[in-house]
Design a protein around this motif. Structure first.
Motif, short mmCIF file in Angstrom:
data_model
loop_
_atom_site.label_atom_id
_atom_site.label_comp_id
_atom_site.label_asym_id
_atom_site.label_seq_id
_atom_site.Cartn_x
_atom_site.Cartn_y
_atom_site.Cartn_z
N ASN A 1 51.54 -7.20 -10.52
CA ASN A 1 52.46 -6.11 -10.23
C ASN A 1 52.71 -5.97 -8.73
O ASN A 1 53.63 -5.29 -8.31
N SER B 1 56.15 -8.51 -10.42
CA SER B 1 57.06 -7.43 -10.81
C SER B 1 58.37 -7.53 -10.05
O SER B 1 59.42 -7.06 -10.53
N HIS C 1 56.92 -1.40 -9.93
CA HIS C 1 55.72 -1.18 -10.73
C HIS C 1 55.14 0.20 -10.44
O HIS C 1 55.46 0.81 -9.43
N LEU C 2 54.27 0.67 -11.36
CA LEU C 2 53.78 2.05 -11.23
C LEU C 2 52.37 2.17 -10.68
O LEU C 2 51.82 3.28 -10.62
N GLY D 1 53.43 3.21 -6.87
CA GLY D 1 53.46 4.47 -7.62
C GLY D 1 53.23 5.68 -6.74
O GLY D 1 53.80 6.75 -6.99
N CYS E 1 56.48 6.32 -4.90
CA CYS E 1 57.46 6.93 -5.80
C CYS E 1 57.14 8.40 -6.07
O CYS E 1 58.06 9.22 -6.24
N TYR F 1 60.56 2.16 -13.99
CA TYR F 1 59.69 1.05 -13.61
C TYR F 1 59.95 -0.14 -14.54
O TYR F 1 60.30 0.04 -15.71
#
Length: 291
Positions: free
Chosen positions: A64, A92, A166-167, A182, A185, A198
């Protein structure tokens, strides 16, 4: 009696773990926290790859972490005596590129990412801009500045689509954990009131890309990693298998009450390789005895 019951449970668990490995045709391996930690390869990781190949199975690296391009990862793995081709690694960032091509063709993109990720986007024909874009994409940007953060928030607030590679909230390092995509975000969402879409692990776009790339049936694919909510969840939420290794973020005590339940829990890739190798030897001995 208690000791006998414990021994029986342990034997059953071992058989189940071996059965899962034997069922797997393709191992989709996380990298940091699973195959290596920082710049240190984990014990038994290379032997695991060798055993996978010797038993007629395949493996694919998927991370990721979108801060580096696949060719950077290839060089890093090469330095660890792991020589693979470009077709054996995905990030990702790769999934995001394909998602943009499919759903946002010809749209302008403001990318919050490293120079390596920018290069990957440009090589694939993604139209990057510093002005008001159609789409804002957030990656794991180790070159993040307040200006980038401010621009992303402004553009999203003014109507740009909000996407993220990606998270993952934290990225494991040898010294501990550092903020990941993440976390970036979360700050942007708090400022704008908007939530991102995502596309990396554990989301369907990642699984679909791997299915298309490899041709392996999803129920024969095992996603292996050190995180429940990304690596393991990719498998268990999308019709594949999710296998946890205890060499990174998740510890055994974290499993109690967890929403994501792994199909199998292993100490490390080393243990997985040893179980695969032992099973192969038992099968070989059985064939000899039958003949």
């Amino acid at each position: 009696m208690k000791e006998q019951r414990t021994a029986l449970l342990e034997k059953t668990e071992l058989l189940n773990k071996t059965e899962l490995l034997n069922k797997t045709e393709l191992f989709v391996l996380d990298m940091d926290g699973t195959f290596y930690l920082g710049d240190r390869i984990l014990d038994g990781a290379l032997d695991f790859l060798k055993t996978v190949e010797e038993t007629g199975r395949r493996y694919l690296f998927f991370t990721n972490n979108s801060s580096k391009s696949p060719k950077v990862y290839l060089e890093k793995l090469k330095g660890m005596n792991c020589i693979i081709g470009r077709e054996q690694i995905m990030t990702s960032g790769d999934v995001m590129i394909q998602y943009l091509k499919s759903c946002y063709a010809d749209c302008s993109v403001y990318l919050v990412g490293t120079p390596a990720l920018e290069e990957s986007f440009r090589e694939e024909g993604i139209r990057l801009t510093q002005e008001m874009p159609d789409v804002v994409v957030i990656g794991f940007d180790l070159t993040l500045t307040y200006e980038k953060l401010e621009r992303a928030c402004t553009y999203i607030r003014n109507g740009a689509e909000f996407l993220a590679t990606h998270l993952d909230i934290n990225c494991p390092t040898e010294e501990g954990f550092i903020p990941d995509c993440g976390a970036f975000c979360a700050a942007i969402s708090l400022s704008t009131g908007k939530q991102p879409r995502y596309v990396g692990k554990p989301f369907p776009e990642t699984v679909e890309m791997i299915l298309k790339k490899t041709g392996v049936d999803r129920d024969r694919i095992a996603f292996v990693g050190d995180r429940l909510y990304t690596d393991v969840a990719t498998g268990v939420n999308n019709g594949a298998m999710g296998m946890l290794v205890l060499t990174g973020e998740t510890k055994r005590e974290d499993l109690e009450g967890a929403e994501i339940v792994p199909d199998g829990v292993y100490l490390s890739l080393k243990e997985m390789g040893e179980l695969l190798r032992t099973h192969r030897e038992v099968e070989a001995d059985r064939d000899v005895n039958c003949n």
